[in-house]
Write a protein that holds these residues in place. Structure first.
Motif, PDB file in Angstrom:
ATOM      1  N   ARG A  60       1.660   1.389 -12.846  1.00  0.00           N
ATOM      2  CA  ARG A  60       2.617   2.312 -13.446  1.00  0.00           C
ATOM      3  C   ARG A  60       3.115   3.311 -12.405  1.00  0.00           C
ATOM      4  NH1 ARG A  60       2.603  -0.923 -16.767  1.00  0.00           N
ATOM      5  NH2 ARG A  60       2.408  -0.778 -19.036  1.00  0.00           N
ATOM      6  N   ALA A  61       4.420   3.483 -12.348  1.00  0.00           N
ATOM      7  CA  ALA A  61       5.005   4.453 -11.421  1.00  0.00           C
ATOM      8  C   ALA A  61       4.600   5.868 -11.817  1.00  0.00           C
ATOM      9  CB  ALA A  61       6.523   4.322 -11.427  1.00  0.00           C
ATOM     10  N   ASN A  62       4.188   6.660 -10.836  1.00  0.00           N
ATOM     11  CA  ASN A  62       3.800   8.038 -11.125  1.00  0.00           C
ATOM     12  C   ASN A  62       5.006   8.867 -11.556  1.00  0.00           C
ATOM     13  OD1 ASN A  62       1.306   7.207 -10.239  1.00  0.00           O
ATOM     14  ND2 ASN A  62       1.475   8.194  -8.239  1.00  0.00           N
ATOM     15  N   GLU A  63       6.118   8.657 -10.886  1.00  0.00           N
ATOM     16  CA  GLU A  63       7.339   9.412 -11.183  1.00  0.00           C
ATOM     17  C   GLU A  63       8.539   8.575 -10.759  1.00  0.00           C
ATOM     18  OE1 GLU A  63       9.428  13.736 -10.088  1.00  0.00           O
ATOM     19  OE2 GLU A  63       7.423  13.228  -9.357  1.00  0.00           O
ATOM     20  N   VAL A  64       9.572   8.569 -11.592  1.00  0.00           N
ATOM     21  CA  VAL A  64      10.783   7.808 -11.290  1.00  0.00           C
ATOM     22  C   VAL A  64      11.964   8.752 -11.298  1.00  0.00           C
ATOM     23  CG1 VAL A  64      12.302   5.930 -11.985  1.00  0.00           C
ATOM     24  CG2 VAL A  64       9.827   5.724 -12.313  1.00  0.00           C
ATOM     25  N   PRO A  65      12.612   8.948 -10.167  1.00  0.00           N
ATOM     26  CA  PRO A  65      13.788   9.840 -10.132  1.00  0.00           C
ATOM     27  C   PRO A  65      14.977   9.194 -10.828  1.00  0.00           C
ATOM     28  CG  PRO A  65      13.486   8.762  -8.013  1.00  0.00           C
ATOM     29  CD  PRO A  65      12.296   8.402  -8.845  1.00  0.00           C
ATOM     30  N   SER A  66      15.525   9.897 -11.797  1.00  0.00           N
ATOM     31  CA  SER A  66      16.665   9.341 -12.539  1.00  0.00           C
ATOM     32  C   SER A  66      17.981   9.545 -11.805  1.00  0.00           C
ATOM     33  CB  SER A  66      16.748   9.993 -13.917  1.00  0.00           C
ATOM     34  OG  SER A  66      17.016  11.389 -13.798  1.00  0.00           O
ATOM     35  N   GLY A  69      -6.699  12.432  -2.735  1.00  0.00           N
ATOM     36  CA  GLY A  69      -7.374  11.442  -1.899  1.00  0.00           C
ATOM     37  C   GLY A  69      -7.422  10.059  -2.500  1.00  0.00           C
ATOM     38  N   GLY A  70      -6.868   9.903  -3.688  1.00  0.00           N
ATOM     39  CA  GLY A  70      -6.850   8.598  -4.332  1.00  0.00           C
ATOM     40  C   GLY A  70      -5.806   7.683  -3.719  1.00  0.00           C
ATOM     41  N   ASN A  71      -6.101   6.398  -3.683  1.00  0.00           N
ATOM     42  CA  ASN A  71      -5.182   5.422  -3.105  1.00  0.00           C
ATOM     43  C   ASN A  71      -4.159   4.946  -4.134  1.00  0.00           C
ATOM     44  OD1 ASN A  71      -6.368   5.226  -0.442  1.00  0.00           O
ATOM     45  ND2 ASN A  71      -8.101   4.228  -1.424  1.00  0.00           N
ATOM     46  N   GLN A  72      -2.951   4.700  -3.653  1.00  0.00           N
ATOM     47  CA  GLN A  72      -1.857   4.289  -4.521  1.00  0.00           C
ATOM     48  C   GLN A  72      -1.171   3.047  -3.951  1.00  0.00           C
ATOM     49  OE1 GLN A  72       0.044   8.483  -5.807  1.00  0.00           O
ATOM     50  NE2 GLN A  72      -0.167   8.231  -3.623  1.00  0.00           N
ATOM     51  N   TYR A 132       0.837  -1.197   0.000  1.00  0.00           N
ATOM     52  CA  TYR A 132       0.000   0.000   0.000  1.00  0.00           C
ATOM     53  C   TYR A 132       0.871   1.246   0.000  1.00  0.00           C
ATOM     54  CZ  TYR A 132      -3.696   3.243   1.422  1.00  0.00           C
ATOM     55  OH  TYR A 132      -4.592   4.287   1.493  1.00  0.00           O
ATOM     56  N   GLY A 133       0.485   2.227  -0.825  1.00  0.00           N
ATOM     57  CA  GLY A 133       1.281   3.440  -0.962  1.00  0.00           C
ATOM     58  C   GLY A 133       0.649   4.684  -0.395  1.00  0.00           C
ATOM     59  N   GLY A 134      -0.495   4.551   0.302  1.00  0.00           N
ATOM     60  CA  GLY A 134      -1.146   5.725   0.870  1.00  0.00           C
ATOM     61  C   GLY A 134      -1.997   6.470  -0.144  1.00  0.00           C
ATOM     62  N   LYS A 135      -2.409   7.672   0.234  1.00  0.00           N
ATOM     63  CA  LYS A 135      -3.273   8.493  -0.611  1.00  0.00           C
ATOM     64  C   LYS A 135      -2.476   9.599  -1.299  1.00  0.00           C
ATOM     65  CE  LYS A 135      -7.440   7.807   2.200  1.00  0.00           C
ATOM     66  NZ  LYS A 135      -8.203   7.078   1.162  1.00  0.00           N
ATOM     67  N   ASP A 136      -2.920   9.965  -2.511  1.00  0.00           N
ATOM     68  CA  ASP A 136      -2.288  11.075  -3.203  1.00  0.00           C
ATOM     69  C   ASP A 136      -2.953  12.386  -2.797  1.00  0.00           C
ATOM     70  OD1 ASP A 136      -4.714  11.211  -4.551  1.00  0.00           O
ATOM     71  OD2 ASP A 136      -3.946  10.298  -6.389  1.00  0.00           O
ATOM     72  N   SER A 161      12.289   2.443  -4.604  1.00  0.00           N
ATOM     73  CA  SER A 161      10.854   2.370  -4.360  1.00  0.00           C
ATOM     74  C   SER A 161      10.157   3.514  -5.076  1.00  0.00           C
ATOM     75  CB  SER A 161      10.543   2.440  -2.860  1.00  0.00           C
ATOM     76  OG  SER A 161      11.086   1.335  -2.172  1.00  0.00           O
ATOM     77  N   VAL A 162       8.994   3.228  -5.656  1.00  0.00           N
ATOM     78  CA  VAL A 162       8.219   4.256  -6.349  1.00  0.00           C
ATOM     79  C   VAL A 162       6.760   4.141  -5.919  1.00  0.00           C
ATOM     80  CG1 VAL A 162       9.738   4.338  -8.363  1.00  0.00           C
ATOM     81  CG2 VAL A 162       7.808   2.750  -8.341  1.00  0.00           C
ATOM     82  N   ILE A 163       6.065   5.256  -6.000  1.00  0.00           N
ATOM     83  CA  ILE A 163       4.624   5.278  -5.771  1.00  0.00           C
ATOM     84  C   ILE A 163       3.948   5.122  -7.129  1.00  0.00           C
ATOM     85  CG2 ILE A 163       2.662   6.621  -4.966  1.00  0.00           C
ATOM     86  CD1 ILE A 163       4.454   5.562  -2.766  1.00  0.00           C
ATOM     87  N   SER A 164       3.024   4.180  -7.200  1.00  0.00           N
ATOM     88  CA  SER A 164       2.415   3.839  -8.488  1.00  0.00           C
ATOM     89  C   SER A 164       0.895   3.908  -8.426  1.00  0.00           C
ATOM     90  CB  SER A 164       2.834   2.424  -8.916  1.00  0.00           C
ATOM     91  OG  SER A 164       4.234   2.305  -8.988  1.00  0.00           O
ATOM     92  N   THR A 165       0.301   4.072  -9.598  1.00  0.00           N
ATOM     93  CA  THR A 165      -1.150   4.071  -9.742  1.00  0.00           C
ATOM     94  C   THR A 165      -1.585   2.764 -10.383  1.00  0.00           C
ATOM     95  OG1 THR A 165      -1.226   6.482  -9.981  1.00  0.00           O
ATOM     96  CG2 THR A 165      -3.120   5.242 -10.805  1.00  0.00           C
ATOM     97  N   VAL A 166      -2.682   2.200  -9.871  1.00  0.00           N
ATOM     98  CA  VAL A 166      -3.231   0.958 -10.422  1.00  0.00           C
ATOM     99  C   VAL A 166      -4.479   1.288 -11.224  1.00  0.00           C
ATOM    100  CG1 VAL A 166      -4.044  -1.363  -9.901  1.00  0.00           C
ATOM    101  CG2 VAL A 166      -2.404  -0.254  -8.391  1.00  0.00           C
TER     102      VAL A 166
END
Length: 236
Positions: free
Chosen positions: A178-184, A142-145, A135-139, A162-167
């Motif tokens: 899919r990962a919302n953002e990936v730090p390069s 208020g959406g769950n990630q 579980y990634g918490g809420k954005d 580790s990345v926060i992703s949307t299902v």
């Protein structure tokens, strides 16, 4: 009065016999439908089928069932091979079920329901022992990630990312992460390597034909999927 009493007693006995026969018939039909669904859909578990409405025998006579509930609990595998996903809970309600003249198949006019996937099963479905899903918490809205973590090796250096992703649901049969953002981090090829670990699609198969995935919500206990369907093929 004695004649009326006998008539009432006879009517009560006949009603009891009819109810008994009706309940016996529905019990037999529920088991037959459950076995037929399991074999025709290639399910790994036998569903629990409940035919609603009374009397059942009059519904059979008209080849039309008002409502049928199907439940698959604990250990129903959707998919095949090492990319399969175990659905820990599946519950669907089918309306306007039309039974064929030979009683070998049935089609529901419409259906609705839910399915539940645990994070443990989603982790297994990645097919990578170095990847975990939780579980990634809420954005901000208020959406769950979900949170996807994995070990990445770039230029000979291994690191845990580790990345926060949307299902989401794709094409009515696929769960997409899919990962919302990936730090390069300024390292060439790092984002691609991370996404190779954290981004994935998994097709859900093995559910009754005509049932589609509608929406998906990540919760602290797993991923809940809303199901819909029209012209759902129960068996055949």
């Amino acid at each position: 009065m004695r004649a009326i009493r006998r008539l009432l007693i006879a009517a009560i006995i006949l009603a009891a016999l009819f109810i008994g026969a009706d309940r016996a018939a529905v019990y037999f039909a529920e088991n037959q439908v459950a076995d037929k669904i399991r074999s025709s859909q290639g399910l790994s578990g036998t569903p629990d089928v409940s035919i609603k409405g009374f009397p059942f025998l009059t519904q059979v006579a008209s080849s039309q069932l008002d409502e049928v509930e199907i439940k698959l609990d604990g250990g129903v595998t959707a998919g095949a091979g090492d990319r399969s996903i175990k659905v820990s809970g599946f519950d669907a309600t089918l309306h306007d079920v039309r039974v064929s003249s030979s009683y070998t198949s049935a089609t529901a006019g419409r259906a609705s329901g839910t399915a539940h996937l645990t994070y443990e099963e989603l982790t297994k479905a990645t097919g990578d022992p170095d990847v975990s899903v939780g579980y990634g918490g809420k954005d901000a809205t208020g959406g769950n990630q979900v949170k996807v973590s994995g070990k990445v090796t770039v230029m000979g250096q291994a690191s845990q990312q580790s990345v926060i992703s949307t299902v989401t649901v794709v094409n009515g049969d696929t769960v997409r992460v899919r990962a919302n953002e990936v730090p390069s981090q300024g390292i060439p090829g790092l984002e691609r390597k991370i996404r190779e670990k954290t981004d994935f699609d998994r097709k859900i198969t093995g559910l009754p034909r005509g049932i589609k995935l509608d929406t998906v919500v990540a919760t602290p206990n797993g991923v809940d999927i809303t199901l819909t369907g029209t012209d759902v093929n129960l068996a055949g």
